[in-house]
Scaffold this motif. Sequence first.
Motif, PDB file in Angstrom:
ATOM      1  N   GLY A 195       0.595  -1.129  -0.276  1.00 25.41           N
ATOM      2  CA  GLY A 195       0.320   0.154   0.230  1.00 25.41           C
ATOM      3  C   GLY A 195       0.699   1.386  -0.315  1.00 25.41           C
ATOM      4  N   ARG A 196       2.003   1.029   0.332  1.00 26.38           N
ATOM      5  CA  ARG A 196       2.174   2.645   1.062  1.00 26.38           C
ATOM      6  C   ARG A 196       3.306   2.678  -0.710  1.00 26.38           C
ATOM      7  NH1 ARG A 196       7.421  -0.037   4.800  1.00 26.38           N
ATOM      8  NH2 ARG A 196       5.719  -0.873   5.612  1.00 26.38           N
ATOM      9  N   ALA A 197       3.230   1.664  -1.053  1.00 26.38           N
ATOM     10  CA  ALA A 197       4.288   3.025  -2.721  1.00 26.38           C
ATOM     11  C   ALA A 197       3.819   2.664  -3.989  1.00 26.38           C
ATOM     12  CB  ALA A 197       5.047   1.141  -2.845  1.00 26.38           C
ATOM     13  N   SER A 198       1.880   2.241  -3.983  1.00 25.77           N
ATOM     14  CA  SER A 198       1.235   2.335  -4.614  1.00 25.77           C
ATOM     15  C   SER A 198       0.808   4.139  -5.341  1.00 25.77           C
ATOM     16  CB  SER A 198      -0.483   2.040  -3.645  1.00 25.77           C
ATOM     17  OG  SER A 198      -0.646   3.153  -3.116  1.00 25.77           O
ATOM     18  N   GLY A 199       0.716   4.917  -4.302  1.00 27.30           N
ATOM     19  CA  GLY A 199       1.046   6.275  -4.840  1.00 27.30           C
ATOM     20  C   GLY A 199      -0.196   6.787  -5.496  1.00 27.30           C
ATOM     21  N   GLY A 200      -1.243   6.444  -4.582  1.00 30.14           N
ATOM     22  CA  GLY A 200      -2.465   7.155  -4.565  1.00 30.14           C
ATOM     23  C   GLY A 200      -4.093   5.796  -5.751  1.00 30.14           C
ATOM     24  N   THR A 201      -4.433   6.576  -6.047  1.00 29.90           N
ATOM     25  CA  THR A 201      -5.804   6.331  -6.712  1.00 29.90           C
ATOM     26  C   THR A 201      -5.557   6.643  -8.108  1.00 29.90           C
ATOM     27  OG1 THR A 201      -6.971   6.428  -4.265  1.00 29.90           O
ATOM     28  CG2 THR A 201      -7.843   5.980  -6.512  1.00 29.90           C
ATOM     29  N   ARG A 202      -6.203   5.716  -8.852  1.00 30.87           N
ATOM     30  CA  ARG A 202      -5.478   6.210 -10.634  1.00 30.87           C
ATOM     31  C   ARG A 202      -6.741   5.598 -10.820  1.00 30.87           C
ATOM     32  NH1 ARG A 202      -2.480   3.527 -14.172  1.00 30.87           N
ATOM     33  NH2 ARG A 202      -1.890   4.617 -15.851  1.00 30.87           N
ATOM     34  N   ALA A 203      -7.545   5.827 -12.010  1.00 32.56           N
ATOM     35  CA  ALA A 203      -8.193   5.621 -12.902  1.00 32.56           C
ATOM     36  C   ALA A 203      -8.214   5.887 -14.213  1.00 32.56           C
ATOM     37  CB  ALA A 203      -9.901   6.457 -13.007  1.00 32.56           C
ATOM     38  N   THR A 204      -8.129   4.410 -15.014  1.00 33.82           N
ATOM     39  CA  THR A 204      -7.440   4.503 -16.434  1.00 33.82           C
ATOM     40  C   THR A 204      -8.902   4.142 -17.017  1.00 33.82           C
ATOM     41  OG1 THR A 204      -4.984   4.043 -15.641  1.00 33.82           O
ATOM     42  CG2 THR A 204      -5.651   3.264 -17.832  1.00 33.82           C
ATOM     43  N   VAL A 205      -8.995   4.539 -18.453  1.00 34.82           N
ATOM     44  CA  VAL A 205      -9.670   3.836 -19.647  1.00 34.82           C
ATOM     45  C   VAL A 205      -8.927   3.638 -20.789  1.00 34.82           C
ATOM     46  CG1 VAL A 205     -11.002   4.318 -21.001  1.00 34.82           C
ATOM     47  CG2 VAL A 205     -11.638   5.580 -18.764  1.00 34.82           C
ATOM     48  N   GLU A 206      -8.687   2.514 -21.047  1.00 37.06           N
ATOM     49  CA  GLU A 206      -8.382   1.829 -22.607  1.00 37.06           C
ATOM     50  C   GLU A 206      -9.236   1.488 -24.034  1.00 37.06           C
ATOM     51  OE1 GLU A 206      -5.798  -1.495 -23.064  1.00 37.06           O
ATOM     52  OE2 GLU A 206      -4.495  -0.743 -22.275  1.00 37.06           O
ATOM     53  N   LEU A 207      -9.040   2.206 -24.854  1.00 39.97           N
ATOM     54  CA  LEU A 207      -9.160   2.230 -25.869  1.00 39.97           C
ATOM     55  C   LEU A 207      -8.141   1.462 -26.714  1.00 39.97           C
ATOM     56  CD1 LEU A 207     -11.672   4.820 -26.791  1.00 39.97           C
ATOM     57  CD2 LEU A 207     -12.015   3.067 -25.989  1.00 39.97           C
ATOM     58  N   GLY A 208      -8.509   0.100 -28.566  1.00 40.63           N
ATOM     59  CA  GLY A 208      -7.620  -0.758 -29.049  1.00 40.63           C
ATOM     60  C   GLY A 208      -7.868  -0.903 -30.277  1.00 40.63           C
ATOM     61  N   SER A 209      -7.654  -1.618 -30.664  1.00 36.60           N
ATOM     62  CA  SER A 209      -7.917  -2.869 -32.295  1.00 36.60           C
ATOM     63  C   SER A 209      -8.412  -3.584 -31.718  1.00 36.60           C
ATOM     64  CB  SER A 209      -6.750  -2.671 -32.740  1.00 36.60           C
ATOM     65  OG  SER A 209      -5.672  -1.803 -32.755  1.00 36.60           O
ATOM     66  N   PHE A 210      -9.139  -3.774 -32.939  1.00 32.39           N
ATOM     67  CA  PHE A 210     -10.238  -5.098 -32.730  1.00 32.39           C
ATOM     68  C   PHE A 210     -11.882  -4.971 -31.684  1.00 32.39           C
ATOM     69  CE2 PHE A 210      -6.045  -7.134 -33.797  1.00 32.39           C
ATOM     70  CZ  PHE A 210      -6.822  -6.784 -35.195  1.00 32.39           C
ATOM     71  N   GLY A 211     -11.666  -3.694 -31.119  1.00 33.45           N
ATOM     72  CA  GLY A 211     -13.171  -3.250 -30.112  1.00 33.45           C
ATOM     73  C   GLY A 211     -12.303  -3.081 -28.572  1.00 33.45           C
ATOM     74  N   ARG A 213     -11.746  -2.651 -25.038  1.00 35.79           N
ATOM     75  CA  ARG A 213     -11.657  -1.772 -24.469  1.00 35.79           C
ATOM     76  C   ARG A 213     -11.989  -1.790 -23.044  1.00 35.79           C
ATOM     77  NH1 ARG A 213     -15.540  -3.624 -26.323  1.00 35.79           N
ATOM     78  NH2 ARG A 213     -18.392  -3.441 -25.527  1.00 35.79           N
ATOM     79  N   GLU A 214     -11.185  -0.846 -21.937  1.00 30.89           N
ATOM     80  CA  GLU A 214     -11.286  -1.417 -20.311  1.00 30.89           C
ATOM     81  C   GLU A 214     -11.226  -0.604 -19.833  1.00 30.89           C
ATOM     82  OE1 GLU A 214      -8.054  -3.967 -17.729  1.00 30.89           O
ATOM     83  OE2 GLU A 214      -7.340  -2.987 -19.232  1.00 30.89           O
ATOM     84  N   LEU A 215     -11.774  -0.626 -18.263  1.00 30.26           N
ATOM     85  CA  LEU A 215     -12.030   0.214 -17.196  1.00 30.26           C
ATOM     86  C   LEU A 215     -11.372  -0.215 -16.002  1.00 30.26           C
ATOM     87  CD1 LEU A 215     -12.776   3.163 -16.197  1.00 30.26           C
ATOM     88  CD2 LEU A 215     -15.082   1.888 -16.215  1.00 30.26           C
ATOM     89  N   ALA A 216     -10.043   0.493 -15.473  1.00 34.03           N
ATOM     90  CA  ALA A 216      -9.797   0.376 -14.583  1.00 34.03           C
ATOM     91  C   ALA A 216      -9.674   1.117 -13.436  1.00 34.03           C
ATOM     92  CB  ALA A 216      -8.339  -0.487 -15.293  1.00 34.03           C
ATOM     93  N   LEU A 217      -9.138   0.533 -11.905  1.00 35.14           N
ATOM     94  CA  LEU A 217      -9.528   1.362 -10.881  1.00 35.14           C
ATOM     95  C   LEU A 217      -8.255   0.605  -9.613  1.00 35.14           C
ATOM     96  CD1 LEU A 217     -10.414   3.905  -9.095  1.00 35.14           C
ATOM     97  CD2 LEU A 217     -12.198   3.023  -8.799  1.00 35.14           C
ATOM     98  N   SER A 218      -7.679   1.507  -9.676  1.00 29.81           N
ATOM     99  CA  SER A 218      -6.340   0.995  -8.189  1.00 29.81           C
ATOM    100  C   SER A 218      -6.236   2.255  -6.755  1.00 29.81           C
ATOM    101  CB  SER A 218      -5.591   0.497  -9.189  1.00 29.81           C
ATOM    102  OG  SER A 218      -4.081   1.035  -9.812  1.00 29.81           O
ATOM    103  N   GLY A 219      -6.050   2.235  -6.661  1.00 33.15           N
ATOM    104  CA  GLY A 219      -4.971   2.606  -4.986  1.00 33.15           C
ATOM    105  C   GLY A 219      -4.988   1.813  -3.867  1.00 33.15           C
ATOM    106  N   GLY A 220      -4.445   2.302  -2.989  1.00 31.36           N
ATOM    107  CA  GLY A 220      -3.680   1.631  -1.869  1.00 31.36           C
ATOM    108  C   GLY A 220      -2.903   3.521  -0.934  1.00 31.36           C
ATOM    109  N   GLY A 221      -2.637   3.507   0.011  1.00 35.45           N
ATOM    110  CA  GLY A 221      -1.920   4.009   0.952  1.00 35.45           C
ATOM    111  C   GLY A 221      -1.289   3.351   1.811  1.00 35.45           C
ATOM    112  N   ARG A 222      -1.628   4.117   3.525  1.00 36.73           N
ATOM    113  CA  ARG A 222      -0.867   3.802   4.980  1.00 36.73           C
ATOM    114  C   ARG A 222      -1.503   4.333   5.644  1.00 36.73           C
ATOM    115  NH1 ARG A 222       5.492   2.077   6.897  1.00 36.73           N
ATOM    116  NH2 ARG A 222       4.702   0.909   8.433  1.00 36.73           N
ATOM    117  N   ALA A 223      -2.202   3.959   6.375  1.00 36.30           N
ATOM    118  CA  ALA A 223      -3.075   4.814   7.937  1.00 36.30           C
ATOM    119  C   ALA A 223      -1.737   4.715   8.266  1.00 36.30           C
ATOM    120  CB  ALA A 223      -3.938   3.866   7.506  1.00 36.30           C
ATOM    121  N   ARG A 224      -2.163   6.006   9.210  1.00 36.55           N
ATOM    122  CA  ARG A 224      -1.381   6.337  10.042  1.00 36.55           C
ATOM    123  C   ARG A 224      -1.327   4.967  11.735  1.00 36.55           C
ATOM    124  NH1 ARG A 224      -3.739  12.573  12.270  1.00 36.55           N
ATOM    125  NH2 ARG A 224      -2.862  13.296  10.166  1.00 36.55           N
TER     126      ARG A 224
END
Length: 678
Positions: A195-211, A213-224
């Motif tokens: 979690g400490r190395a995740s770099g926060g939250t990130r949303a990604t949209v990808e489009l490509g050949s042959f139809g 398409r992808e939607l992805a979400l990732s994230g993490g962190g470290r609590a006190r």
Amino acid sequence: MSRTSPPLGTDHRDTCATGTRGRAQAWWRAARRSGVIALLPALLTAQATDTKDAGEALVLGEIPSVFGASRFDQAVTEAPASVSVVTAEDIRTYGWRTLADVLRSVRGFYVTNDRAYSFVGTRGFGRPGDYNARILLLIDGSPVNENIFGAAYVGLESMVDLTAVDRVEVIRGPASSVYGANAFFAVINVVTHRGRASGGTRATVELGSFGSRELALSGGGRARNGIEFFGSAGLRRIAGQDFHFAEFDSAGGMAVGRDGERRERLFGKVGWGRFTLEGIVNRREKLVPTASFDTDFNRGRLEFGDRQSSLALHYAPSGDDRASVSGSLALNRYDYDGVYPYGTEALVEWSHGTWAIAEAQYSRRLRTRDRLLVGGEVTGHMRQEQGATYDATQAPEFLDNTTASTIGVFSVAEVHLTPRLILNGGLRFDHSRWLRGNLSPRAALIYTIGAGSDVKLLVGSAYRAPTNYERFYNDGEITSKANIALQPERITTTELLFEHVFSSHLKWTSSLYNYHARRLIDAAEDPRDGLLQYGNIGSVRGQGLELELELEFGGMNGRASYTLQRASSTSDWAAISNSPRHLATANAWLPLLHDRARLGVELRAMSARLSPRGVVVPGHTVANLVASSRRIVRGVDATLGVFNLFDAAFGDPVGEEHRQAFIMQDGRTLRLALGVAF
């Protein structure tokens, strides 16, 4: 998976290659001479390197560590194996989206695809349709090969989510001394993000050949309070391509709208103190255009569905403990459903597996740097069901749910005989209902020349137990029958490895290996009834030379490798199917816009191969080009990739369940991904 695993094929003599024992021995002598020449740079510069400061900066940064080679963290240079480490930065730079993409870039590995699954080859051995049962796949040190076919999935069907990956450890050679069955040719350990190395939250949209398409979400962190967390989720859809197969010209030849694929994945990881809990769910459904297994061409729906899930609890000590106890408990599930159209009927096949793995080990440091590790592992199979039916209202044509548990105990010792000489030994004993005791040893002698430079002599053996599919599948006298008398496959390997750092910008690796695989499990037709049955009927000898150069120059980072290999059937010394003589890869990236972006270039080349039907499949070269950035606009990143840049036309050999000798692969494809960090 497939209704009947294809007969692994009769190995045909390569008319362009040597086929007699004398010629094979002549080739091996030439390879040895080439190997000596390749290793001379390390030998000639050993004395000079020995005088250098051990703290000198190494090529591409610090010496990476690896866990999968010995079940504890150690420098790659001290690991008792030939190891490659692929980082998350590599994955982003070259636009890889599956573990198969990663392995294609690794020295001595190649991947084939039959438009349903991806199959890994290494050291000249890549039988089409074997579902990677001779490769052990780990996620954070826990085995995830499923318990019906023994498969290690690496394509979109894989549990591995590359957005969650910190690094991939590729450990070549037999490792049953540490992990038991399936660690036959290699172990692949996927290490996920903390979690400490995740770099926060990130949303990604990808489009490509042959139809695609992808939607992805990732994230993490470290609590006190010290709790770390990381999670990722994704949805991918691919419309696919239309294919022309000349083998089906009598039925029109065009497979239209039958290459679609969809995938849903979910990964979560929570760590607190020495405990880590992680869960994975992956679901993939694939339409198959190839009309394999004699199904109707371009009629009905030939469709495979795979679902895998895992929940694992790990306990790990802090890194500086002199004596420590660690362990894990994992619960896994695998489900497969296949629909096979035959005329007015459809055969529905299923496989359902549930199993748990409990592992514990005790590690102790002896003197300053020596280490002793002992441990045990129990794998309990609660369900290993496989069946097939034409009519859900009637009794199935085939149904089996035979289960058996496996118990293994193992030990690893690392002894520093001198400040520069390490002896690493491993031994494991496995026992099950079907395996009445099996010993797997391994030994390595490692001499450190200097910082990042070493010589390794590696000797080991491994086994692969028959899978439930190979042992028990019986479809009611339609195509296949069972063989409960199957015995484990076995392999012995010897390897000489040199790794040498010439300067802070240049590293050279050379490896010379030889192996003998015996009692290989192949499917063959019984002349008495015409049914396929698995038996211990194969034996293969392999030799090879692997060379790799890593460099950093003027801001450019790159890696190039070349492999010369031969794998031959010991019955007639003919080259086996899907075994390219030559492999070459090159990866390099350049910083752009004052290091705010990168341009990654990848080249892969492979020589001709034989299909199991004896057809020569021509060699090919593929180039990929990827431009990526993370800092052009604050919080927004973009990646544009062109794969198979020059639109090379090439095919991969496939198993004998296909009427085709080979299946054409993707031409030029484009992918554009936009990500937002918040």
